[in-house]
Design a protein around this motif. Structure first.
Motif, PDB file in Angstrom:
ATOM      1  N   PHE A 185      87.058  38.406  64.320  1.00 13.67           N
ATOM      2  CA  PHE A 185      88.451  38.781  64.544  1.00 13.67           C
ATOM      3  C   PHE A 185      89.002  38.130  65.799  1.00 13.67           C
ATOM      4  O   PHE A 185      88.265  37.727  66.696  1.00 13.67           O
TER       5      PHE A 185
ATOM      6  N   ASP B  93      86.176  48.012  69.059  1.00 13.54           N
ATOM      7  CA  ASP B  93      86.138  46.874  68.122  1.00 13.54           C
ATOM      8  C   ASP B  93      84.854  46.889  67.320  1.00 13.54           C
ATOM      9  O   ASP B  93      84.842  46.629  66.126  1.00 13.54           O
TER      10      ASP B  93
ATOM     11  N   VAL C   2      75.848  41.859  67.170  1.00 13.74           N
ATOM     12  CA  VAL C   2      77.036  41.257  67.755  1.00 13.74           C
ATOM     13  C   VAL C   2      76.614  39.968  68.471  1.00 13.74           C
ATOM     14  O   VAL C   2      75.996  40.016  69.528  1.00 13.74           O
TER      15      VAL C   2
ATOM     16  N   VAL D  30      76.990  37.187  70.825  1.00 12.22           N
ATOM     17  CA  VAL D  30      77.851  36.899  71.984  1.00 12.22           C
ATOM     18  C   VAL D  30      77.086  36.042  72.983  1.00 12.22           C
ATOM     19  O   VAL D  30      75.863  35.906  72.909  1.00 12.22           O
TER      20      VAL D  30
HETATM   21  N1  TRP Z   1      85.013  40.143  75.346  1.00 16.64           N
HETATM   22  C1  TRP Z   1      84.719  39.074  74.422  1.00 16.64           C
HETATM   23  C2  TRP Z   1      84.826  37.733  75.166  1.00 16.64           C
HETATM   24  O1  TRP Z   1      85.462  37.675  76.191  1.00 16.64           O
HETATM   25  C3  TRP Z   1      85.657  39.068  73.253  1.00 16.64           C
HETATM   26  C4  TRP Z   1      85.501  40.297  72.422  1.00 16.64           C
HETATM   27  C5  TRP Z   1      86.398  41.307  72.298  1.00 16.64           C
HETATM   28  C6  TRP Z   1      84.391  40.616  71.588  1.00 16.64           C
HETATM   29  N2  TRP Z   1      85.932  42.242  71.445  1.00 16.64           N
HETATM   30  C7  TRP Z   1      84.699  41.879  70.982  1.00 16.64           C
HETATM   31  C8  TRP Z   1      83.178  39.988  71.291  1.00 16.64           C
HETATM   32  C9  TRP Z   1      83.804  42.521  70.124  1.00 16.64           C
HETATM   33  C10 TRP Z   1      82.286  40.631  70.420  1.00 16.64           C
HETATM   34  C11 TRP Z   1      82.607  41.877  69.844  1.00 16.64           C
HETATM   35  O2  TRP Z   1      84.287  36.761  74.712  1.00 16.64           O
END
Ligand code: TRP
Length: 330
Positions: free
Chosen positions: A39, A141, A150, A152
């Protein structure tokens, strides 16, 4: 059954080739093994983007980039955070379960406080509650979609820990409703250098744009900084960002051949730059055509995101019903 993965991308700048190789490409690979959800974290971007036109442009640009790079909205759920009201309702509910101290320790907030303290001004000067509450919105989220993993970068690890803490405290009080997500920390992708040799990053203004016109791309590649050795001189492939960027795009044999010619002398940086341009230009041409087409017909993007929102809400709505029931609101 495949595991569910979910990740959010903030619309905070025009994606560059470093973003593509380091984030977009590996994320799309994941769709082969996971039930993936992506998203656009537009409300997270509101903590830094304060220009209406720019915000719109960046949201469309990000959506078009992902779609043009191969994201198939038939196979993955692709939506916009702001289209999912359940996320914001859950944000409030979770904020009531979140100790303030937990957020006091969040890296981004702490860094701002430290900077203020060092400058001898009020510790919270210039810090808004959006920045402070950012981790709760991110937890919502994730938890609204009951996902397992997740993916990241390392910099988001703490946000995942906060998410798990909040989910645990909710579950302890109200029953096991929220799924605790596992972080999937992406290996630090080899750092792609920008035109000045430092890590390619928007903040260094050294990026090579992903879907720019051939003319803009050429101009940018010509700006890659090299030393001033003459064509005939021997050159050092291991300390040359031009060579390094080239090696991300060229076939192994071509890289080996260029290495030889670097060492032997007789290869000019000009020739290397025009080859690199040809390579990147060919590499991006299909995606760029699709990107341009989408950006020229934004209704197409709106439609994709609207369809995605329907699918996403079909997941978040029943979860929120359970949450509301659990807390005595329904
Ligand atoms: N904070 C994340 C970033 O700066 C972006 C993000 C927002 C996100 N909501 C999330 C990433 C939920 C993983 C899941 O990259």
């Amino acid at each position: 059954m495949k595991k569910i993965s979910l990740t959010g991308i903030k619309p905070t700048g025009k994606p560059h080739i470093g973003n593509y190789l380091g984030a977009i490409k590996p994320a799309l690979e994941l769709t082969k093994t996971h039930d993936a959800r992506y998203f656009i974290a537009d409300y997270h971007a509101l903590t830094s983007v304060r220009d209406k036109k720019l915000m719109k442009e960046q949201i469309y640009g990000l959506a078009a980039t992902w779609l043009a790079s191969g994201l198939d909205p038939e196979k993955v759920i692709f939506y916009r955070q702001s289209d999912i009201p359940e996320v914001f309702e859950l944000t409030w509910i979770l904020s009531c379960m979140t100790p303030k101290g937990l957020l006091n320790r969040a890296h981004a907030y702490k860094a701002s406080v430290d900077t203020n303290t060092e400058s001898g001004i009020d510790p919270d000067s210039g810090i808004d509650c959006g920045l402070f509450n950012y981790p709760i919105l991110m937890a919502a989220d994730i938890l609204a979609f009951s996902c397992h993993v997740v993916p990241v970068g390392q910099d988001q690890k703490q946000h995942l820990e906060i998410t798990r803490d909040i989910a645990q405290s909710f579950n302890q009080t109200f029953g096991k409703i929220l799924t605790l997500p596992e972080p999937m920390i992406q290996e630090e992708v080899k750092t792609i250098p920008g035109i000045d040799g430092r890590k390619m990053s928007k903040s260094y203004k050294n990026e090579i744009p992903l879907y720019a016109s051939p003319k803009q791309l050429k101009k940018r590649i010509n700006q890659i900084v090299t030393d001033s050795r003459e064509v005939s001189e021997s050159k050092d492939p291991d300390n040359c960002n031009l060579f390094s960027i080239y090696s991300y795009f060229a076939a192994n044999e071509a890289v080996a051949e260029k290495r030889k010619r670097y060492l032997a002398g007789g290869l000019g940086y000009g020739e290397m730059k025009s080859e690199l341009f040809e390579l990147i230009d060919t590499f991006v041409s299909e995606g760029r055509a699709r990107y341009d087409e989408l950006m020229a017909d934004r209704q197409q993007i709106d439609q994709v995101l609207a369809d995605g929102a329907v699918k996403a809400r079909a997941i978040a709505t029943p979860l929120l019903t359970r949450v509301r029931e659990a807390i005595g609101m329904q």
